[in-house]
Enzyme design. Sequence first.
Site, mmCIF file in Angstrom:
data_model
loop_
_atom_site.group_PDB
_atom_site.id
_atom_site.type_symbol
_atom_site.label_atom_id
_atom_site.label_comp_id
_atom_site.label_asym_id
_atom_site.label_seq_id
_atom_site.Cartn_x
_atom_site.Cartn_y
_atom_site.Cartn_z
ATOM 1 N N LEU A 13 0.826 -1.209 0.000
ATOM 2 C CA LEU A 13 0.000 0.000 0.000
ATOM 3 C C LEU A 13 0.858 1.257 0.000
ATOM 4 O O LEU A 13 0.475 2.278 -0.541
ATOM 5 C CB LEU A 13 -0.900 0.024 1.240
ATOM 6 C CG LEU A 13 -2.045 -0.992 1.276
ATOM 7 C CD1 LEU A 13 -2.679 -1.002 2.649
ATOM 8 C CD2 LEU A 13 -3.088 -0.653 0.217
ATOM 9 N N GLY A 14 2.009 1.169 0.625
ATOM 10 C CA GLY A 14 2.831 2.374 0.684
ATOM 11 C C GLY A 14 4.053 2.146 1.538
ATOM 12 O O GLY A 14 4.255 1.067 2.098
ATOM 13 N N GLY A 42 6.455 4.115 4.511
ATOM 14 C CA GLY A 42 6.712 5.232 5.414
ATOM 15 C C GLY A 42 8.169 5.236 5.820
ATOM 16 O O GLY A 42 8.938 4.373 5.377
ATOM 17 N N ALA A 43 8.541 6.176 6.686
ATOM 18 C CA ALA A 43 9.939 6.271 7.087
ATOM 19 C C ALA A 43 10.366 5.044 7.902
ATOM 20 O O ALA A 43 11.504 4.623 7.834
ATOM 21 C CB ALA A 43 10.167 7.546 7.880
ATOM 22 N N ASN A 44 9.417 4.449 8.636
ATOM 23 C CA ASN A 44 9.792 3.326 9.498
ATOM 24 C C ASN A 44 9.540 1.952 8.899
ATOM 25 O O ASN A 44 9.828 0.945 9.534
ATOM 26 C CB ASN A 44 9.053 3.408 10.837
ATOM 27 C CG ASN A 44 9.567 4.542 11.692
ATOM 28 O OD1 ASN A 44 10.673 5.023 11.471
ATOM 29 N ND2 ASN A 44 8.780 4.984 12.638
ATOM 30 N N GLY A 45 8.964 1.888 7.705
ATOM 31 C CA GLY A 45 8.705 0.580 7.131
ATOM 32 C C GLY A 45 7.708 0.598 5.987
ATOM 33 O O GLY A 45 7.308 1.657 5.519
ATOM 34 N N VAL A 87 4.028 -0.766 4.222
ATOM 35 C CA VAL A 87 2.672 -1.151 4.597
ATOM 36 C C VAL A 87 2.061 -2.011 3.491
ATOM 37 O O VAL A 87 2.124 -1.656 2.311
ATOM 38 C CB VAL A 87 1.789 0.091 4.835
ATOM 39 C CG1 VAL A 87 0.408 -0.333 5.314
ATOM 40 C CG2 VAL A 87 2.437 1.024 5.840
ATOM 41 N N LYS A 140 2.022 -3.344 8.735
ATOM 42 C CA LYS A 140 3.249 -2.555 8.565
ATOM 43 C C LYS A 140 4.450 -3.330 9.088
ATOM 44 O O LYS A 140 4.486 -3.725 10.249
ATOM 45 C CB LYS A 140 3.139 -1.214 9.290
ATOM 46 C CG LYS A 140 4.354 -0.322 9.067
ATOM 47 C CD LYS A 140 4.086 1.107 9.469
ATOM 48 C CE LYS A 140 5.245 2.014 9.089
ATOM 49 N NZ LYS A 140 4.966 3.427 9.356
ATOM 50 N N ASP A 198 4.588 14.771 10.844
ATOM 51 C CA ASP A 198 4.926 14.678 9.418
ATOM 52 C C ASP A 198 3.684 14.804 8.543
ATOM 53 O O ASP A 198 3.391 13.925 7.741
ATOM 54 C CB ASP A 198 5.637 13.346 9.158
ATOM 55 C CG ASP A 198 6.458 13.356 7.875
ATOM 56 O OD1 ASP A 198 6.537 14.429 7.237
ATOM 57 O OD2 ASP A 198 7.012 12.310 7.511
#
Lengths: 242, 309
Positions: free
Chosen positions: B30-31, B33-36, B38, B53, B146
Amino acid sequence: MYQILLITDGCSNVGVNPVVAAATAQSEGIVVNVVGVVDQGELGDYGKAEIEEIARAGGGMSRLVNTRQLSQTVQMMTRKTVVQTIQLAVQKELKQVLGTDGKIEELPPDKRGEVVRVIDELGETTGLRVALVIDASASMKPKLHAVEEAIRDLMLSLQARQGQSELAVFHFPGTSYGDDCTLDLDWTTDLKGVTSIFPKLQMRGTTPTGPALMRVIDFCREDRYGRRSKDETDGMMGDYVV
Amino acid sequence: MTTSFELGLRRGVIVTGKWNRGRYRVERMLGEGANGKVFLVQRERDKGWYALKVGANAVDLQSEINVLKSLAGQNRSSGTGSFLIDVDDLCAMDGSEHPFYVMRYVRGATLSEYLERSGPEWFPLVGYNLLLKLSGLHDAGWAFGDLKVENVLVADYGRVELVDYGGVTAFGKSVRQFTEIYDRGYWNAGSRTADAGYDLFSFAVMCIQLHEKRKLAQMAASLLPQNRSPEELMKLVQHNNALRPLSGWLGGALTGRFANGREAAAAWQRLMHRPGGNRRAGAVPGWMKAMFMASAALLAVTIYWYVRS
């Protein structure tokens, strides 16, 4: 907590091996991070390898970026390193308590929460001193504006922390002949009023990365020792008073 | 920094949790992010769709989970429903272990996709809903951190969900994650300490980003760092027909004039309900002028033929 952040764009070519210098820092509990600023890929394979090696020896991380990514990278690296340093310290404690490796991953997820809360809290409140060591050799000259911007940006991020946060800036080779590096800015919490971090630089050919790192390690050591001895004196005074 | 994190989960792969033994079938990514990353997954037990995630770093992901947990605790009374479904570790093909958590799946488009598809008339309402969402966080003492176009999902009828809680920071602490162009510090407009004003600043930049994406990027690239300022951003606002009516509000958000999210949302609402608020008044559209000219010409030709015959 002390961190050294080296910003460079090439290989060292004189004096002590920077990898040895970085390992020295690490053994004194000072993490060394390295950013290679490469706009046109001027850094060869050798330079890349050296940057990685310095960071590995210094217990830190390395990144190759262009000038546009510099601020964000410096800021993120510093932040990540604070968390990692604290994580390592917490891990050590856990190891003693649990008798395992002490890795956070070994704890079941519902136990991790509390440990990480402590790490986050310490990461925000621990005192932090970052010494920036800037390569000011001729090829870096056009990039120094970006470096200065990144330093100001880092100061802004440090100011947002709850813990006392300071930075100092060095450049190498030093301004006067034969000097490995020069202190441009002593520990400070604010860059307001500092119009130019790097006044007139004399560009010279050598890149004494290793000697410069050694000099900065000394600087941190003296700073730490100076503080500790003052504390000890206070303690002794206390004893006398009693 | 996510540079060293390459874990990809292919479609159809079954993820099994190491501790809780939950099983999930991966549908697609799905996408990121900075931490992982999804992924959309289907839980085997109830065939329900969830978002999973996977993180590169246990500490980073856990601090995100901590935030989600305390938010869930605070929301229990308001009945928002639990956001966090499962927390566990997975074992990758190469034997490495990675932490993950499972949350409610929000079906929606990104903010810019939604406005493109549904039309700009939805913008004021979506903006209002987003401000309410932020206010909820602010009431609980958190800043989202963010806030950017990519982190806002819009479902049907302009309902808004925030995604990627990696930047969520307790008020008074340093913002954990931000994106330069949305950052108050980057524009010399204040600190990087989390407060309601930090999110509202990013919200205002996001409004500009939605309407003047190219010019904003150009401005960020060309201005000297010391010259970045809310005044420069306001120049973009003044040059855009859709943003100009909002200039009072945007100026307030960019200079920290709102005390909190509620006050900002109330001011936004007043703009929405202003008579003729977001309707274009006065000016006659170009196509109408052209039609008028054409019909006048037609009339002249008709009269000419009429007179001649």
